[in-house]
Design an enzyme around this catalytic site. Structure first.
Site, PDB file in Angstrom:
ATOM      1  N   ASN A   1      29.358  42.632  36.989  1.00 39.30           N
ATOM      2  CA  ASN A   1      28.970  44.007  37.283  1.00 39.30           C
ATOM      3  C   ASN A   1      29.474  44.867  36.127  1.00 39.30           C
ATOM      4  OD1 ASN A   1      28.534  46.567  38.208  1.00 39.30           O
ATOM      5  ND2 ASN A   1      30.030  46.460  39.889  1.00 39.30           N
TER       6      ASN A   1
ATOM      7  N   GLY B   1      39.765  47.225  39.382  1.00 32.20           N
ATOM      8  CA  GLY B   1      40.137  47.945  38.169  1.00 32.20           C
ATOM      9  C   GLY B   1      41.615  48.297  38.098  1.00 32.20           C
TER      10      GLY B   1
HETATM   11  P1  13P Z   1      37.220  44.744  38.181  1.00 29.54           P
HETATM   12  O1  13P Z   1      36.936  43.268  37.942  1.00 29.54           O
HETATM   13  O2  13P Z   1      37.168  45.561  36.946  1.00 29.54           O
HETATM   14  O3  13P Z   1      38.435  44.937  39.016  1.00 29.54           O
HETATM   15  O4  13P Z   1      35.981  45.275  39.066  1.00 29.54           O
HETATM   16  C1  13P Z   1      35.608  44.575  40.194  1.00 29.54           C
HETATM   17  C2  13P Z   1      34.334  45.150  40.690  1.00 29.54           C
HETATM   18  O5  13P Z   1      34.292  46.277  41.160  1.00 29.54           O
HETATM   19  C3  13P Z   1      33.121  44.333  40.579  1.00 29.54           C
HETATM   20  O6  13P Z   1      32.079  44.880  41.298  1.00 29.54           O
END
Ligand code: 13P
Length: 253
Positions: free
Chosen positions: A11, A175
Site C-alpha cells: 500500500n 507507521g
Molecule cells: P506501515 O507498514 O507503514 O506501518 O503501514 C501499514 C499500512 O497502513 C498498510 O496499509
C-alpha cells in the site's frame, strides 16, 4: 484444513510519482516477476495505476487500488469507480483503510457499499479492520474488530466471500514502528475467523485470507507470517523500497 495462498500487497499510500513507480516496479520485477507461490500486489496512487499496470503485464505481479466509490458513475467530483479500475486491469482494491476511516470519515456502512460494488465488478476487496490503542488498552479489541468485520462485510453470498481478503491492521502499529507481536496478531486473526464462521460458515472462515498490516518489515515478517492464521501482509512504508518489499514477499513463501 484449507490451504490459503499467501498475499503480500504494497500500500504505497500517497507516495511515488509515475517515474518513481515504474522504477520501483522494475526493481521488484527483477526478483519476483515469476513468483507464483505468493500473490504479490502493488497498490499505487491512482495517478500511477496505468503505468504500473503496463509494467506488470506478462508477469505474475498484480495491481490494486487504494480506494474507490460505490457508484458506477455520476456527479462525484474527485472519485473513481470500480469499472474504471477494472479497465486498467486492476484486480484488487483496498477498502476501509484506517486512514480513510479516520481522515475521510468512512464508516462500516460506507465500506460495505464499496465492498459490494467492488465484488459486483469482479474486483477483490482488501478490507481493513483494526483497533485503536485506546480500544486495546480498554480490552475492547475483539468488540471493535468484530463490529468492523460484521459491518463492512454484511450481506455477502458465499461466492462473494471467496473473493474477500481481510487486512488486520491495529491502528497503533501503523507507521509507528511498533508492530503487534506475532502472538497478538495471531490471536486477532483467529478471532476474525470465528466471526466469519458465524456470518458465513466454517469452510469460508478457513479459506478467507487474512493479512497482517502495521510496521511489517523484513526483520519481523518471518515470525508474523509463520503464525497459522496470518496469510501475508499489507505493507506501507517497507513497500516503498524494493529490497524490503522483496524480502517480505520471500518471508511469505
Ligand atoms: P506501515 O507498514 O507503514 O506501518 O503501514 C501499514 C499500512 O497502513 C498498510 O496499509
Amino acid at each position: 484444513m484449507a490451504t490459503r495462498k499467501p498475499i503480500v500487497a504494497g500500500n504505497w499510500k500517497m507516495n511515488k510519482t509515475v517515474t518513481e513507480a515504474i522504477a520501483l516496479v522494475d526493481d521488484v520485477k527483477r526478483d519476483l516477476a515469476n513468483c507464483s507461490e505468493v500473490d504479490v500486489v502493488f497498490c499505487p496512487p491512482f495517478t500511477a495505476l496505468k503505468a504500473v499496470s503496463d509494467a506488470v503485464t506478462g508477469t505474475h505481479l498484480d495491481l490494486g487500488a487504494q480506494n474507490m466509490h460505490w457508484e458506477a458513475s455520476g456527479a462525484y467530483t474527485g472519485e473513481i469507480s470500480a469499472g474504471m479500475l477494472r479497465e486498467l486491469f486492476c484486480h484488487y482494491v483496498i477498502l476501509g483503510h484506517s486512514e480513510r476511516r479516520a481522515y475521510f470519515h468512512e464508516t462500516d456502512e460506507i465500506v460495505n457499499k464499496k465492498v459490494k460494488a467492488a465484488l459486483a465488478a469482479n474486483l477483490r476487496p482488501i478490507v481493513c479492520v483494526g483497533e485503536l490503542l485506546e480500544d486495546r488498552d480498554a480490552g475492547r479489541t475483539e468488540a471493535v474488530v468484530e463490529e468492523q468485520v460484521r459491518g463492512s462485510l454484511a450481506g455477502l453470498s458465499a461466492r462473494e466471500w471467496a473473493d474477500v481478503v481481510i487486512a488486520y491492521e491495529p491502528v497503533w502499529a501503523i507507521g509507528t514502528g511498533r508492530t503487534a507481536t506475532p502472538e497478538q496478531a495471531q490471536e486477532v486473526h483467529a478471532f476474525i475467523r470465528t466471526v466469519i464462521a458465524s456470518m458465513a460458515d466454517e469452510s469460508l472462515a478457513q479459506s478467507v485470507r487474512i493479512q497482517y498490516g502495521g510496521s511489517m518489515k523484513p526483520s519481523n515478517a518471518p515470525e508474523l507470517m509463520s503464525q497459522p492464521d496470518i496469510d501475508g501482509g499489507l505493507i506501507g512504508g517497507a513497500a516503498l523500497d524494493a529490497r524490503s518489499f522483496v524480502d517480505i514477499v520471500k518471508a511469505a513463501m
